[in-house]
Design a protein around this motif. Sequence first.
Motif, PDB file in Angstrom:
ATOM      1  N   GLU A   1      20.267 -14.872   9.065  1.00  0.00           N
ATOM      2  CA  GLU A   1      20.547 -16.274   8.867  1.00  0.00           C
ATOM      3  C   GLU A   1      21.207 -16.639   7.619  1.00  0.00           C
ATOM      4  O   GLU A   1      21.848 -17.708   7.378  1.00  0.00           O
ATOM      5  N   PHE A   2      20.428 -16.072   6.601  1.00  0.00           N
ATOM      6  CA  PHE A   2      20.929 -16.326   5.202  1.00  0.00           C
ATOM      7  C   PHE A   2      22.196 -15.524   4.479  1.00  0.00           C
ATOM      8  O   PHE A   2      22.381 -15.871   3.418  1.00  0.00           O
ATOM      9  N   GLY A   3      22.692 -14.907   5.366  1.00  0.00           N
ATOM     10  CA  GLY A   3      23.964 -13.999   5.100  1.00  0.00           C
ATOM     11  C   GLY A   3      23.499 -13.061   4.145  1.00  0.00           C
ATOM     12  O   GLY A   3      24.593 -12.360   3.536  1.00  0.00           O
ATOM     13  N   LEU A   4      22.444 -12.323   4.398  1.00  0.00           N
ATOM     14  CA  LEU A   4      21.745 -11.116   3.628  1.00  0.00           C
ATOM     15  C   LEU A   4      22.025  -9.896   4.394  1.00  0.00           C
ATOM     16  O   LEU A   4      21.767 -10.014   5.850  1.00  0.00           O
ATOM     17  N   GLU A   5      22.128  -8.787   4.014  1.00  0.00           N
ATOM     18  CA  GLU A   5      21.968  -7.581   4.740  1.00  0.00           C
ATOM     19  C   GLU A   5      20.928  -6.791   4.062  1.00  0.00           C
ATOM     20  O   GLU A   5      20.848  -6.450   2.938  1.00  0.00           O
ATOM     21  N   GLU A   6      19.987  -6.400   4.874  1.00  0.00           N
ATOM     22  CA  GLU A   6      19.025  -5.428   4.380  1.00  0.00           C
ATOM     23  C   GLU A   6      19.349  -4.112   3.599  1.00  0.00           C
ATOM     24  O   GLU A   6      19.968  -3.148   4.202  1.00  0.00           O
ATOM     25  N   GLY A   7      18.647  -3.675   2.627  1.00  0.00           N
ATOM     26  CA  GLY A   7      19.006  -2.452   1.937  1.00  0.00           C
ATOM     27  C   GLY A   7      17.478  -1.549   2.200  1.00  0.00           C
ATOM     28  O   GLY A   7      17.003  -1.776   3.195  1.00  0.00           O
ATOM     29  N   ASP A   8      17.092  -0.798   1.323  1.00  0.00           N
ATOM     30  CA  ASP A   8      15.705  -0.187   1.357  1.00  0.00           C
ATOM     31  C   ASP A   8      14.638  -1.153   0.907  1.00  0.00           C
ATOM     32  O   ASP A   8      14.866  -2.244   0.261  1.00  0.00           O
ATOM     33  N   SER A   9      13.713  -0.700   1.408  1.00  0.00           N
ATOM     34  CA  SER A   9      12.367  -1.563   1.112  1.00  0.00           C
ATOM     35  C   SER A   9      11.063  -0.484   1.027  1.00  0.00           C
ATOM     36  O   SER A   9      11.136   0.569   1.554  1.00  0.00           O
ATOM     37  N   THR A  10      10.040  -1.049   0.191  1.00  0.00           N
ATOM     38  CA  THR A  10       8.888  -0.099   0.126  1.00  0.00           C
ATOM     39  C   THR A  10       7.685  -0.944  -0.266  1.00  0.00           C
ATOM     40  O   THR A  10       7.880  -2.028  -0.659  1.00  0.00           O
ATOM     41  N   LEU A  11       6.656  -0.616   0.491  1.00  0.00           N
ATOM     42  CA  LEU A  11       5.341  -1.364   0.092  1.00  0.00           C
ATOM     43  C   LEU A  11       4.525  -0.308  -0.149  1.00  0.00           C
ATOM     44  O   LEU A  11       4.046   0.955   0.337  1.00  0.00           O
ATOM     45  N   TRP A  12       3.839  -0.552  -1.465  1.00  0.00           N
ATOM     46  CA  TRP A  12       2.753   0.341  -2.077  1.00  0.00           C
ATOM     47  C   TRP A  12       1.493  -0.598  -2.091  1.00  0.00           C
ATOM     48  O   TRP A  12       1.415  -1.623  -2.269  1.00  0.00           O
ATOM     49  N   VAL A  13       0.215   0.111  -1.522  1.00  0.00           N
ATOM     50  CA  VAL A  13      -0.861  -0.249  -1.417  1.00  0.00           C
ATOM     51  C   VAL A  13      -1.756   0.316  -2.569  1.00  0.00           C
ATOM     52  O   VAL A  13      -1.938   1.618  -2.169  1.00  0.00           O
ATOM     53  N   THR A  14      -2.125  -0.220  -3.681  1.00  0.00           N
ATOM     54  CA  THR A  14      -2.926   0.621  -4.751  1.00  0.00           C
ATOM     55  C   THR A  14      -4.247  -0.096  -5.140  1.00  0.00           C
ATOM     56  O   THR A  14      -4.532  -1.096  -4.649  1.00  0.00           O
ATOM     57  N   ALA A  15      -5.213   0.997  -5.331  1.00  0.00           N
ATOM     58  CA  ALA A  15      -6.572   0.695  -5.343  1.00  0.00           C
ATOM     59  C   ALA A  15      -6.869   0.462  -6.798  1.00  0.00           C
ATOM     60  O   ALA A  15      -6.319   0.854  -7.615  1.00  0.00           O
ATOM     61  N   ALA A  16      -7.913  -0.448  -6.852  1.00  0.00           N
ATOM     62  CA  ALA A  16      -8.464  -1.073  -8.142  1.00  0.00           C
ATOM     63  C   ALA A  16     -10.049  -0.786  -8.238  1.00  0.00           C
ATOM     64  O   ALA A  16     -10.593  -1.145  -7.144  1.00  0.00           O
ATOM     65  N   ASP A  17     -10.297  -0.868  -9.649  1.00  0.00           N
ATOM     66  CA  ASP A  17     -11.878  -0.825  -9.643  1.00  0.00           C
ATOM     67  C   ASP A  17     -12.333  -2.318  -9.477  1.00  0.00           C
ATOM     68  O   ASP A  17     -13.514  -2.660  -9.117  1.00  0.00           O
ATOM     69  N   GLU A  18     -11.500  -3.132  -9.974  1.00  0.00           N
ATOM     70  CA  GLU A  18     -11.934  -4.690 -10.032  1.00  0.00           C
ATOM     71  C   GLU A  18     -10.709  -5.395 -10.028  1.00  0.00           C
ATOM     72  O   GLU A  18      -9.719  -4.971 -10.326  1.00  0.00           O
ATOM     73  N   LEU A  19     -10.711  -6.867  -9.610  1.00  0.00           N
ATOM     74  CA  LEU A  19      -9.635  -7.744  -9.520  1.00  0.00           C
ATOM     75  C   LEU A  19      -9.392  -7.737 -10.830  1.00  0.00           C
ATOM     76  O   LEU A  19     -10.220  -8.207 -11.666  1.00  0.00           O
ATOM     77  N   ALA A  20      -7.855  -8.137 -11.274  1.00  0.00           N
ATOM     78  CA  ALA A  20      -7.580  -8.447 -12.492  1.00  0.00           C
ATOM     79  C   ALA A  20      -8.089  -9.984 -12.857  1.00  0.00           C
ATOM     80  O   ALA A  20      -8.205 -10.836 -11.911  1.00  0.00           O
ATOM     81  N   GLU A  21      -8.089 -10.081 -14.108  1.00  0.00           N
ATOM     82  CA  GLU A  21      -8.252 -11.472 -14.421  1.00  0.00           C
ATOM     83  C   GLU A  21      -7.078 -12.370 -14.071  1.00  0.00           C
ATOM     84  O   GLU A  21      -5.904 -12.025 -14.064  1.00  0.00           O
ATOM     85  N   PRO A  22      -7.289 -13.871 -14.013  1.00  0.00           N
ATOM     86  CA  PRO A  22      -5.999 -14.606 -13.406  1.00  0.00           C
ATOM     87  C   PRO A  22      -5.255 -14.812 -14.682  1.00  0.00           C
ATOM     88  O   PRO A  22      -5.573 -14.816 -15.705  1.00  0.00           O
ATOM     89  N   GLY A  23      -3.864 -14.503 -14.220  1.00  0.00           N
ATOM     90  CA  GLY A  23      -2.735 -14.573 -15.240  1.00  0.00           C
ATOM     91  C   GLY A  23      -2.753 -13.153 -16.238  1.00  0.00           C
ATOM     92  O   GLY A  23      -1.733 -12.964 -16.946  1.00  0.00           O
TER      93      GLY A  23
END
Length: 234
Positions: free
Chosen positions: A155-177
């Motif tokens: 609808e927006f005149g775009l054509e899909e290319g490649d895409s990727t999703l990485w789910v990575t683990a962390a010891d703790e949530l990063a501080e805001p910002g």
Amino acid sequence: MSDAAQPTAAEVRAAAEAVKTALDRHLAAVELRTGDDDTAVFEAFNALAAAAEAYDELLYDRYDEVTPFEIPGADGALPPYAGPDEPHALSLLIRRDYAVAEPQRLLAQARRVAELDGDGDAPRNAAKAAVSPLAAIGVLFGEFEPDEIASRHKEFGLEEGDSTLWVTAADELAEPGEWLNAPFDHADPERIVCRFDVSAVFDEDDDEDEDRTAGETGHDGRRAVAGEHAGAGS
């Protein structure tokens, strides 16, 4: 392929023996697994995938024959997982590529969005959106969530290319910002719990496989999704 470049029968036999060894190692790792995220199982899975792919290629090059095995993601296998066994936080790293296939459609959609804007800046926004596809992209991505644009990209005149999703683990949530200035600088492949890739290259691979077995193509255009690590040990 010329005869000189073909693998020898001994090389094919050695590759077959390597598959047997890798298969035994994988079974042993599964039998001794300590949990869903057992590193030994992941490593054995990747080793088995690599050995099976090498054997398949040599078998085809030497004898024009294939195996019935399909190992997803063997070419781009991830390194062994080295993150926490019990992650307390997750990061999702997403990349989606688009080609601007129809600039006029992109501009028209951006103008429509700007004109529907109820604040006093609507005329100014609409004028900006009409200037260039670059401004239109800013309007559309400012209005719609990325997932909605992905589902409505045509609808927006775009054509899909490649895409990727990485789910990575962390010891703790990063501080805001903490990481906003460089959000992708610290992506660690060894902390990927799972990844999912969508690419037209998977269609090409499927077509090549069909050429080997059926002598003709006929792929229906569906794009493959490959997962690593999370599905490796399951």
